[in-house]
Design a protein around this motif. Structure first.
Motif, PDB file in Angstrom:
ATOM      1  N   GLN A  53       0.824  -1.203   0.000  1.00  0.00           N
ATOM      2  CA  GLN A  53       0.000   0.000   0.000  1.00  0.00           C
ATOM      3  C   GLN A  53       0.863   1.260   0.000  1.00  0.00           C
ATOM      4  OE1 GLN A  53      -3.694   0.531   0.219  1.00  0.00           O
ATOM      5  NE2 GLN A  53      -3.359  -1.381  -0.867  1.00  0.00           N
ATOM      6  N   ALA A  54       1.908   1.254   0.785  1.00  0.00           N
ATOM      7  CA  ALA A  54       2.804   2.409   0.841  1.00  0.00           C
ATOM      8  C   ALA A  54       3.466   2.647  -0.508  1.00  0.00           C
ATOM      9  CB  ALA A  54       3.859   2.199   1.929  1.00  0.00           C
ATOM     10  N   LEU A  55       3.918   1.572  -1.134  1.00  0.00           N
ATOM     11  CA  LEU A  55       4.588   1.709  -2.429  1.00  0.00           C
ATOM     12  C   LEU A  55       3.632   2.222  -3.498  1.00  0.00           C
ATOM     13  CD1 LEU A  55       7.183  -0.491  -4.098  1.00  0.00           C
ATOM     14  CD2 LEU A  55       5.046  -0.102  -5.325  1.00  0.00           C
ATOM     15  N   GLY A  74      13.775  18.005  -2.439  1.00  0.00           N
ATOM     16  CA  GLY A  74      13.000  16.854  -2.867  1.00  0.00           C
ATOM     17  C   GLY A  74      11.547  17.031  -2.485  1.00  0.00           C
ATOM     18  N   HIS A  75      10.804  15.945  -2.560  1.00  0.00           N
ATOM     19  CA  HIS A  75       9.353  15.953  -2.392  1.00  0.00           C
ATOM     20  C   HIS A  75       8.998  15.159  -1.129  1.00  0.00           C
ATOM     21  CE1 HIS A  75       9.033  17.328  -6.636  1.00  0.00           C
ATOM     22  NE2 HIS A  75      10.133  16.600  -6.770  1.00  0.00           N
ATOM     23  N   GLY A  93      24.300  12.695  -8.039  1.00  0.00           N
ATOM     24  CA  GLY A  93      23.412  11.844  -8.817  1.00  0.00           C
ATOM     25  C   GLY A  93      22.331  11.153  -8.022  1.00  0.00           C
ATOM     26  N   TYR A  94      22.276  11.410  -6.710  1.00  0.00           N
ATOM     27  CA  TYR A  94      21.224  10.794  -5.894  1.00  0.00           C
ATOM     28  C   TYR A  94      19.917  11.566  -6.040  1.00  0.00           C
ATOM     29  CZ  TYR A  94      25.005   8.284  -3.525  1.00  0.00           C
ATOM     30  OH  TYR A  94      26.079   7.486  -3.247  1.00  0.00           O
ATOM     31  N   HIS A  95      18.803  10.854  -5.944  1.00  0.00           N
ATOM     32  CA  HIS A  95      17.476  11.471  -5.930  1.00  0.00           C
ATOM     33  C   HIS A  95      17.048  11.575  -4.474  1.00  0.00           C
ATOM     34  CE1 HIS A  95      12.949  11.223  -7.159  1.00  0.00           C
ATOM     35  NE2 HIS A  95      13.310  12.436  -6.822  1.00  0.00           N
ATOM     36  N   ASN A  96      17.088  12.785  -3.930  1.00  0.00           N
ATOM     37  CA  ASN A  96      16.846  12.990  -2.497  1.00  0.00           C
ATOM     38  C   ASN A  96      15.514  12.419  -2.039  1.00  0.00           C
ATOM     39  OD1 ASN A  96      19.127  14.532  -3.027  1.00  0.00           O
ATOM     40  ND2 ASN A  96      18.518  16.193  -1.669  1.00  0.00           N
ATOM     41  N   THR A  97      14.491  12.518  -2.874  1.00  0.00           N
ATOM     42  CA  THR A  97      13.181  11.985  -2.503  1.00  0.00           C
ATOM     43  C   THR A  97      13.281  10.507  -2.177  1.00  0.00           C
ATOM     44  OG1 THR A  97      12.106  13.620  -3.926  1.00  0.00           O
ATOM     45  CG2 THR A  97      10.797  11.693  -3.292  1.00  0.00           C
ATOM     46  N   ALA A  98      14.113   9.804  -2.902  1.00  0.00           N
ATOM     47  CA  ALA A  98      14.271   8.361  -2.702  1.00  0.00           C
ATOM     48  C   ALA A  98      15.201   8.044  -1.534  1.00  0.00           C
ATOM     49  CB  ALA A  98      14.807   7.715  -3.981  1.00  0.00           C
ATOM     50  N   THR A  99      16.337   8.717  -1.500  1.00  0.00           N
ATOM     51  CA  THR A  99      17.356   8.384  -0.504  1.00  0.00           C
ATOM     52  C   THR A  99      17.027   8.982   0.860  1.00  0.00           C
ATOM     53  OG1 THR A  99      18.636  10.278  -1.321  1.00  0.00           O
ATOM     54  CG2 THR A  99      19.196   8.105  -2.192  1.00  0.00           C
ATOM     55  N   LEU A 100      17.078  10.293   0.946  1.00  0.00           N
ATOM     56  CA  LEU A 100      16.789  10.968   2.209  1.00  0.00           C
ATOM     57  C   LEU A 100      15.323  10.772   2.598  1.00  0.00           C
ATOM     58  CD1 LEU A 100      18.684  14.339   1.549  1.00  0.00           C
ATOM     59  CD2 LEU A 100      19.590  12.149   2.357  1.00  0.00           C
ATOM     60  N   GLY A 101      14.471  10.596   1.600  1.00  0.00           N
ATOM     61  CA  GLY A 101      13.056  10.385   1.872  1.00  0.00           C
ATOM     62  C   GLY A 101      12.779   9.111   2.643  1.00  0.00           C
ATOM     63  N   THR A 102      13.601   8.086   2.423  1.00  0.00           N
ATOM     64  CA  THR A 102      13.441   6.837   3.179  1.00  0.00           C
ATOM     65  C   THR A 102      13.585   7.103   4.675  1.00  0.00           C
ATOM     66  OG1 THR A 102      14.303   5.553   1.318  1.00  0.00           O
ATOM     67  CG2 THR A 102      14.327   4.491   3.474  1.00  0.00           C
ATOM     68  N   LEU A 103      14.569   7.900   5.023  1.00  0.00           N
ATOM     69  CA  LEU A 103      14.807   8.230   6.432  1.00  0.00           C
ATOM     70  C   LEU A 103      13.724   9.148   6.985  1.00  0.00           C
ATOM     71  CD1 LEU A 103      18.633   8.628   6.105  1.00  0.00           C
ATOM     72  CD2 LEU A 103      17.540   7.312   7.932  1.00  0.00           C
ATOM     73  N   ALA A 104      13.271  10.108   6.172  1.00  0.00           N
ATOM     74  CA  ALA A 104      12.220  11.017   6.633  1.00  0.00           C
ATOM     75  C   ALA A 104      10.929  10.259   6.935  1.00  0.00           C
ATOM     76  CB  ALA A 104      11.984  12.097   5.585  1.00  0.00           C
ATOM     77  N   ALA A 105      10.558   9.337   6.041  1.00  0.00           N
ATOM     78  CA  ALA A 105       9.358   8.537   6.264  1.00  0.00           C
ATOM     79  C   ALA A 105       9.521   7.630   7.484  1.00  0.00           C
ATOM     80  CB  ALA A 105       9.039   7.717   5.023  1.00  0.00           C
ATOM     81  N   ALA A 106      10.723   7.104   7.669  1.00  0.00           N
ATOM     82  CA  ALA A 106      10.992   6.260   8.836  1.00  0.00           C
ATOM     83  C   ALA A 106      10.835   7.065  10.125  1.00  0.00           C
ATOM     84  CB  ALA A 106      12.390   5.663   8.744  1.00  0.00           C
ATOM     85  N   ALA A 107      11.322   8.296  10.120  1.00  0.00           N
ATOM     86  CA  ALA A 107      11.193   9.159  11.298  1.00  0.00           C
ATOM     87  C   ALA A 107       9.723   9.432  11.600  1.00  0.00           C
ATOM     88  CB  ALA A 107      11.938  10.471  11.061  1.00  0.00           C
ATOM     89  N   ALA A 108       8.932   9.687  10.549  1.00  0.00           N
ATOM     90  CA  ALA A 108       7.505   9.931  10.743  1.00  0.00           C
ATOM     91  C   ALA A 108       6.818   8.705  11.348  1.00  0.00           C
ATOM     92  CB  ALA A 108       6.857  10.306   9.416  1.00  0.00           C
ATOM     93  N   ALA A 164       9.467   7.350  -4.965  1.00  0.00           N
ATOM     94  CA  ALA A 164       8.698   7.736  -3.775  1.00  0.00           C
ATOM     95  C   ALA A 164       8.054   6.506  -3.149  1.00  0.00           C
ATOM     96  CB  ALA A 164       7.636   8.766  -4.152  1.00  0.00           C
ATOM     97  N   GLY A 165       7.544   5.621  -3.996  1.00  0.00           N
ATOM     98  CA  GLY A 165       6.960   4.389  -3.488  1.00  0.00           C
ATOM     99  C   GLY A 165       7.983   3.501  -2.807  1.00  0.00           C
ATOM    100  N   PHE A 166       9.151   3.365  -3.437  1.00  0.00           N
ATOM    101  CA  PHE A 166      10.216   2.571  -2.823  1.00  0.00           C
ATOM    102  C   PHE A 166      10.574   3.118  -1.440  1.00  0.00           C
ATOM    103  CE2 PHE A 166      12.079   1.173  -7.172  1.00  0.00           C
ATOM    104  CZ  PHE A 166      11.319   0.016  -7.153  1.00  0.00           C
ATOM    105  N   ALA A 167      10.708   4.450  -1.335  1.00  0.00           N
ATOM    106  CA  ALA A 167      11.103   5.058  -0.060  1.00  0.00           C
ATOM    107  C   ALA A 167      10.055   4.797   1.016  1.00  0.00           C
ATOM    108  CB  ALA A 167      11.318   6.562  -0.250  1.00  0.00           C
ATOM    109  N   ALA A 168       8.773   4.958   0.665  1.00  0.00           N
ATOM    110  CA  ALA A 168       7.714   4.705   1.639  1.00  0.00           C
ATOM    111  C   ALA A 168       7.682   3.234   2.045  1.00  0.00           C
ATOM    112  CB  ALA A 168       6.365   5.123   1.051  1.00  0.00           C
TER     113      ALA A 168
END
Length: 439
Positions: free
Chosen positions: A63-65, A85-86, A136-151, A190-194
């Motif tokens: 569902q998250a993905l 990022g987003h 070359g990193y996509h912040n939404t994917a990389t840093l976003g994984t950590l942001a979603a984890a924190a939430a 974004a789905g992968f990160a979530a």
């Protein structure tokens, strides 16, 4: 105190204020506006049906993905300058997916988790420096994984130790490359990160042993080209909350944010010509050359010069400028999946990129970004308009209108109930939204 523990302490014990919660409600409205057309099949999109064949088990991770993909598929979602990022399209899919396990959660608990996620997103962007994106990193994917984890850590009300473990698991999974821009994998990031954030939370709750220290330091060191500023993760926390300042930037157009001031400069040129009393056709016929200037590196995201399809067109300054000159808007149908609007391409072919070498490089301070569009006409005259990023941000986006437009195919009664739910005044409102976002 170690870096991870310091961050975990703030995630667990800090309290977003009323204004932060208000901004979070606005973010949810925009999130619904940008995901609804894809979820309801209002626009061409082959990605979500294909993903359902792989992630159709109804699990929290799936569902998250799926929701992460759907909300980022149009590239119409919010942006955060510190994060570069987003944030909402990774944080909210993880939270809404997890809500099925916590239907008793209060709106305040949900909004606090969202605000905490945005806080961590912005701080990670600063800590990783502009080099993270430039490498070359996509912040939404990389840093976003950590942001979603924190939430999720906040939403689940984990303690400091469990939160530190969760962050470490998320950090070791974080990945995503800008090389995928212009393809369906970009919104899938974004789905992968979530999904990874949800998996990290599940592993933490299952008792999997993970490092609680040193992982964030290693992540930043490996992905910041020696320019990491880890102290940015915790200093002056919530003063102000990053969901307030610099805040979520809501998009007026379904294209890469790095094209917006160029589009607005083109719109001003169009208006200037029409105000003189001359027809639009005369302008389009008389243009022999279009130049667009910007700080060196200011087109790093909008890197596609000759798009091959509507998705690639979102990242093309050339296509965006031409489309705005022709239509006075960036229409969703011209940037949807599928073929290009070939009527735009002859004019787009006249656009030249001319980086302004006298301006500070974009990597130093993206807040100073600008686009200057110059039209050269057959009679030798030139028309020029300059639009800065700050001018673009000063024009508020009508998020409520954006949402109403997305809901236009719904009955008046259903529209009213959905709009009411976005205020998140009660737990029932949160339950209604969670059901709407069930993919």
């Amino acid at each position: 105190m170690t870096l991870t523990r310091a961050l975990a302490e703030r995630i667990v014990h800090s309290q977003p204020d009323h204004l932060a919660q208000t901004k979070a409600r606005e973010g949810i409205r925009d999130f619904l506006a940008v995901s609804w057309p894809v979820l309801r099949g209002q626009v061409p999109d082959s990605g979500l049906p294909a993903l359902r064949t792989v992630y159709g088990d109804g699990s929290t991770r799936s569902q998250a993905l799926l929701l992460g993909y759907a909300s980022h598929a149009l590239d119409y979602d919010d942006f955060h300058a510190d994060f570069r990022g987003h944030p909402s399209v990774v944080i909210l899919p993880a939270l809404f997916a997890w809500h099925q396990h916590q239907p008793q959660a209060t709106p305040e608990q949900f909004l606090d988790a969202y605000a905490i996620g945005v806080e961590v997103a912005g701080r990670l962007g600063l800590a990783a420096s502009q080099q993270h994106y430039a490498l070359g990193y996509h912040n939404t994917a990389t840093l976003g994984t950590l942001a979603a984890a924190a939430a999720l850590a906040r939403f689940l009300r984990l303690d400091v130790v469990a939160t530190a473990t969760l962050l470490g698991i998320a950090a070791t999974q974080a990945s995503g490359l800008r090389a995928q821009f212009g393809s369906a994998i970009k919104p899938l990031h974004a789905g992968f990160a979530a999904e990874r954030a949800v998996a990290a939370a599940q592993l933490t709750l299952a008792g999997i042993d993970g490092k609680q220290d040193g992982v964030l330091e290693a992540f930043l060191a490996a992905s910041s080209n020696g320019q990491a500023q880890p102290e940015k993760l915790s200093e002056n926390w919530g003063a102000p909350w990053r969901i307030i300042t610099p805040g979520l930037e809501f998009k007026p157009f379904p294209t890469c944010a790095g094209t917006h001031s160029a589009a607005e400069a083109a719109r001003l040129l169009r208006q200037e010509w029409l105000t003189s009393g001359q027809p639009l056709e005369a302008l389009l016929d008389n243009i022999v050359d279009i130049s667009v200037a910007f700080p060196p590196g200011g087109d790093i995201a909008a890197s596609i010069q000759v798009p091959a399809n509507g998705i690639e067109a979102r990242f093309s300054l050339e296509y965006v400028i031409a489309a705005m000159l022709m239509y006075d808007d960036l229409r969703l149908e011209d940037f949807a999946e599928g073929d290009l609007n070939h009527n735009v391409m002859p004019l787009a072919a006249k656009v030249r990129r001319t980086p302004d070498e006298s301006a500070p490089p974009d990597a130093i301070n993206p807040a100073l970004r600008f686009h200057e569009v110059t039209l050269s006409l057959k009679n030798g005259t030139q028309m020029r308009q300059r639009r800065t990023r700050q001018e673009s941000l000063a024009d508020a986006v009508d998020v409520a209108g954006k949402l109403r437009l997305a809901l236009r195919q719904e009955t008046a009664e259903r529209q009213a109930r959905i709009l009411e739910s976005c205020a998140l005044g009660t737990s029932d409102d949160l339950q209604v939204l969670a059901e709407l976002f069930r993919v």
